[in-house]
Design a protein around this motif. Structure first.
Motif, PDB file in Angstrom:
ATOM      1  N   MET A   1       0.863  -1.202   0.000  1.00  0.00           N
ATOM      2  CA  MET A   1       0.000   0.000   0.000  1.00  0.00           C
ATOM      3  C   MET A   1       0.894   1.245   0.000  1.00  0.00           C
ATOM      4  N   ASN A   2       0.657   2.200  -0.899  1.00  0.00           N
ATOM      5  CA  ASN A   2       1.487   3.401  -0.896  1.00  0.00           C
ATOM      6  C   ASN A   2       0.674   4.669  -0.637  1.00  0.00           C
ATOM      7  N   ARG A   3      -0.492   4.455   0.003  1.00  0.00           N
ATOM      8  CA  ARG A   3      -1.300   5.605   0.412  1.00  0.00           C
ATOM      9  C   ARG A   3      -1.114   5.839   1.901  1.00  0.00           C
ATOM     10  N   LEU A   4      -0.956   7.113   2.263  1.00  0.00           N
ATOM     11  CA  LEU A   4      -0.752   7.442   3.678  1.00  0.00           C
ATOM     12  C   LEU A   4      -1.640   8.614   4.057  1.00  0.00           C
ATOM     13  N   ILE A   5      -2.345   8.453   5.164  1.00  0.00           N
ATOM     14  CA  ILE A   5      -3.077   9.569   5.766  1.00  0.00           C
ATOM     15  C   ILE A   5      -2.257  10.052   6.961  1.00  0.00           C
ATOM     16  N   ILE A   6      -1.949  11.347   6.970  1.00  0.00           N
ATOM     17  CA  ILE A   6      -1.241  11.961   8.095  1.00  0.00           C
ATOM     18  C   ILE A   6      -2.257  12.769   8.892  1.00  0.00           C
ATOM     19  N   ILE A   7      -2.414  12.443  10.157  1.00  0.00           N
ATOM     20  CA  ILE A   7      -3.336  13.208  11.011  1.00  0.00           C
ATOM     21  C   ILE A   7      -2.544  14.332  11.654  1.00  0.00           C
ATOM     22  N   GLY A   8      -2.887  15.567  11.249  1.00  0.00           N
ATOM     23  CA  GLY A   8      -2.154  16.751  11.701  1.00  0.00           C
ATOM     24  C   GLY A   8      -1.392  17.353  10.545  1.00  0.00           C
TER      25      GLY A   8
ATOM     26  N   ASN B   1      10.010   7.486   1.720  1.00  0.00           N
ATOM     27  CA  ASN B   1       9.803   6.070   2.017  1.00  0.00           C
ATOM     28  C   ASN B   1       8.890   5.397   0.992  1.00  0.00           C
ATOM     29  N   GLY B   2       8.596   6.098  -0.097  1.00  0.00           N
ATOM     30  CA  GLY B   2       7.849   5.456  -1.180  1.00  0.00           C
ATOM     31  C   GLY B   2       6.361   5.711  -1.215  1.00  0.00           C
ATOM     32  N   TYR B   3       5.841   6.492  -0.293  1.00  0.00           N
ATOM     33  CA  TYR B   3       4.408   6.825  -0.370  1.00  0.00           C
ATOM     34  C   TYR B   3       4.212   7.845  -1.485  1.00  0.00           C
ATOM     35  N   ASN B   4       3.312   7.541  -2.395  1.00  0.00           N
ATOM     36  CA  ASN B   4       3.076   8.495  -3.487  1.00  0.00           C
ATOM     37  C   ASN B   4       1.653   9.050  -3.480  1.00  0.00           C
ATOM     38  N   ASP B   5       0.880   8.674  -2.477  1.00  0.00           N
ATOM     39  CA  ASP B   5      -0.465   9.251  -2.314  1.00  0.00           C
ATOM     40  C   ASP B   5      -0.585   9.638  -0.842  1.00  0.00           C
TER      41      ASP B   5
ATOM     42  N   SER C   1      -8.085   1.656   3.023  1.00  0.00           N
ATOM     43  CA  SER C   1      -7.303   1.932   1.817  1.00  0.00           C
ATOM     44  C   SER C   1      -5.952   2.606   2.078  1.00  0.00           C
ATOM     45  N   SER C   2      -5.699   3.007   3.317  1.00  0.00           N
ATOM     46  CA  SER C   2      -4.492   3.810   3.571  1.00  0.00           C
ATOM     47  C   SER C   2      -3.787   3.363   4.848  1.00  0.00           C
ATOM     48  N   ASP C   3      -2.492   3.600   4.887  1.00  0.00           N
ATOM     49  CA  ASP C   3      -1.763   3.546   6.145  1.00  0.00           C
ATOM     50  C   ASP C   3      -1.962   4.882   6.874  1.00  0.00           C
ATOM     51  N   PHE C   4      -1.622   4.895   8.157  1.00  0.00           N
ATOM     52  CA  PHE C   4      -1.839   6.091   8.979  1.00  0.00           C
ATOM     53  C   PHE C   4      -0.616   6.419   9.822  1.00  0.00           C
TER      54      PHE C   4
ATOM     55  N   GLY D   1      -9.106   0.136  13.711  1.00  0.00           N
ATOM     56  CA  GLY D   1      -8.700  -0.588  12.506  1.00  0.00           C
ATOM     57  C   GLY D   1      -7.665   0.072  11.625  1.00  0.00           C
ATOM     58  N   ALA D   2      -7.147   1.243  12.008  1.00  0.00           N
ATOM     59  CA  ALA D   2      -6.148   1.886  11.147  1.00  0.00           C
ATOM     60  C   ALA D   2      -4.809   1.153  11.248  1.00  0.00           C
ATOM     61  N   ASN D   3      -4.134   1.042  10.120  1.00  0.00           N
ATOM     62  CA  ASN D   3      -2.781   0.472  10.110  1.00  0.00           C
ATOM     63  C   ASN D   3      -1.780   1.595  10.351  1.00  0.00           C
ATOM     64  N   ILE D   4      -1.249   1.633  11.569  1.00  0.00           N
ATOM     65  CA  ILE D   4      -0.309   2.694  11.955  1.00  0.00           C
ATOM     66  C   ILE D   4       1.096   2.275  11.533  1.00  0.00           C
ATOM     67  N   VAL D   5       1.823   3.171  10.883  1.00  0.00           N
ATOM     68  CA  VAL D   5       3.167   2.823  10.413  1.00  0.00           C
ATOM     69  C   VAL D   5       4.232   3.584  11.200  1.00  0.00           C
ATOM     70  N   THR D   6       5.467   3.144  11.013  1.00  0.00           N
ATOM     71  CA  THR D   6       6.648   3.784  11.591  1.00  0.00           C
ATOM     72  C   THR D   6       7.422   4.404  10.430  1.00  0.00           C
ATOM     73  N   LEU D   7       7.889   5.628  10.575  1.00  0.00           N
ATOM     74  CA  LEU D   7       8.597   6.276   9.462  1.00  0.00           C
ATOM     75  C   LEU D   7       9.984   6.729   9.898  1.00  0.00           C
ATOM     76  N   ILE D   8      10.953   6.406   9.075  1.00  0.00           N
ATOM     77  CA  ILE D   8      12.353   6.739   9.381  1.00  0.00           C
ATOM     78  C   ILE D   8      12.958   7.445   8.177  1.00  0.00           C
ATOM     79  N   HIS D   9      13.497   8.635   8.402  1.00  0.00           N
ATOM     80  CA  HIS D   9      14.136   9.369   7.300  1.00  0.00           C
ATOM     81  C   HIS D   9      15.358   8.580   6.811  1.00  0.00           C
ATOM     82  N   PRO D  10      15.587   8.517   5.502  1.00  0.00           N
ATOM     83  CA  PRO D  10      16.722   7.737   4.993  1.00  0.00           C
ATOM     84  C   PRO D  10      18.074   8.207   5.524  1.00  0.00           C
ATOM     85  N   SER D  11      18.184   9.436   5.976  1.00  0.00           N
ATOM     86  CA  SER D  11      19.476   9.902   6.487  1.00  0.00           C
ATOM     87  C   SER D  11      19.676   9.603   7.968  1.00  0.00           C
TER      88      SER D  11
END
Ligand SMILES: CC(C)(COP(=O)(O)OP(=O)(O)OC[C@H]1O[C@@H](n2cnc3c(N)ncnc32)[C@H](O)[C@@H]1OP(=O)(O)O)[C@@H](O)C(=O)NCCC(=O)NCCS
Length: 203
Positions: free
Chosen positions: A1-8, A23-27, A57-60, A81-91
Motif C-alpha cells: 500500500m502506498n497511500r498514507l493519511i497523516i493526522i495533523g 519512504n515510497g508513499y506516493n499518495d 485503503s491507507s496507512d496512517f 482498525g487503522a494500520n499505523i506505520v513507523t517512518l524513518i528518514h533515509p538519512s
C-alpha cells in the motif's frame, strides 16, 4: 500500500510528509481540524474524526506534537482498525538491534544506537541522538538537536526540549518537560518542568 493519511497538517505533519515521500508513499493526504485545504502541497481531505473512511485503503501516522493528544488520537484510530506505520528518514542512522514501536518517527540526521528500545508514537526529531541501551517510552518526544547519552530512560509522554542533554545512566520519569538547552545530570522522579544547567524543577 502506498497511500498514507497523516493526522495533523501543521509543520510537524509537513516534515513527516516529506519522510513518507522518501519512504515510497506516493499518495499522501492530511486530516486536520483546521479549515485549511492544502498543506505542503498535499490535500487536507477532512477532519480528524473522518479517519474511518480511509482505514481500508491507507496507512496512517499521527503528526501531532502534543504528546498526550498524539497518544489519544493514535490509540483511537488504531483501535478502530487503522494500520499505523513507523517512518524513518533515509538519512537517520539506526543500529541493527534497535526496536522502534508503531507510529514513531525518526527525522533526518538522527542517530539511534545499539540496544535502544523506542516505544510507540515517539518522535525522534531532527539531528537528535539516542545512544546505546536507552529506553524511550511511548509518546515521548526527543526534540531537535537533543542528546541522550548511553543507558538513559525517558518516561511516557516526556519531552526532552531542543538542544537538551541527558547524561548517561540517568532516568527521566513520565510527563516531564525538559526545557530547551537543559542538561539533566540526576534522575528525575517527579513530573514537572525542569530547565537550566544542571536542570532544576521550575514548575
Ligand atoms: C521550559 C519551557 C517549557 C517553559 O515554558 P513556559 O512555561 O511558557 O515558561 P516561560 O517562557 O514563561 O518562562 C518562565 C521562566 O523560565 C525561563 N525559561 C524558559 N525556558 C527556559 C529554558 N529552556 N532554560 C532556561 N530558562 C528558561 C524564562 O526565561 C522565564 O524566566 P523569568 O521568569 O526569569 O523571566 C520552554 O521555555 C521550553 O524550553 N520549551 C521547550 C520547547 C522546545 O524545545 N521545543 C522543541 C520542539 S522540536
Amino acid at each position: 500500500m502506498n497511500r498514507l493519511i497523516i493526522i495533523g497538517a501543521g509543520g510537524h505533519g509537513r516534515v513527516i510528509a516529506d519522510i513518507a515521500r522518501l519512504n515510497g508513499y506516493n499518495d499522501i493526504r492530511f486530516l486536520d481540524d483546521s479549515d485549511i485545504s492544502v498543506s505542503g502541497g498535499y490535500d487536507v481531505i477532512g477532519k480528524v474524526d473522518e479517519y474511518g473512511k480511509y482505514t481500508d485503503s491507507s496507512d496512517f501516522i499521527v503528526a501531532i506534537g502534543n504528546n498526550k493528544v498524539r497518544r489519544s488520537i493514535l490509540e483511537t484510530v488504531q483501535k478502530n482498525g487503522a494500520n499505523i506505520v513507523t517512518l524513518i528518514h533515509p538519512s537517520a542512522v539506526i543500529a541493527e538491534n534497535v526496536g522502534i514501536g508503531k507510529g514513531s518517527v525518526v527525522m533526518s540526521g538522527a542517530t539511534v544506537n545499539c540496544g535502544t528500545v523506542i516505544g510507540v508514537g515517539v518522535i525522534i526529531n531532527t539531528c537528535s541522538s539516542v545512544d546505546h541501551d536507552c529506553v524511550v517510552k511511548d509518546y515521548a518526544h526527543i526534540s531537535v538537536g537533543s542528546h541522550l547519552a548511553g543507558t538513559v530512560n525517558v518516561g511516557e509522554c516526556t519531552m526532552i526540549g531542543a538542544g537538551a542533554t541527558v547524561i548517561n545512566n540517568v532516568s527521566v520519569c513520565e510527563d516531564c518537560m525538559i526545557g530547551a538547552g537543559a542538561v539533566v545530570v540526576k534522575n528525575i522522579k517527579e513530573k514537572g518542568t525542569y530547565v537550566g544547567v544542571p536542570a532544576k524543577k521550575v514548575i
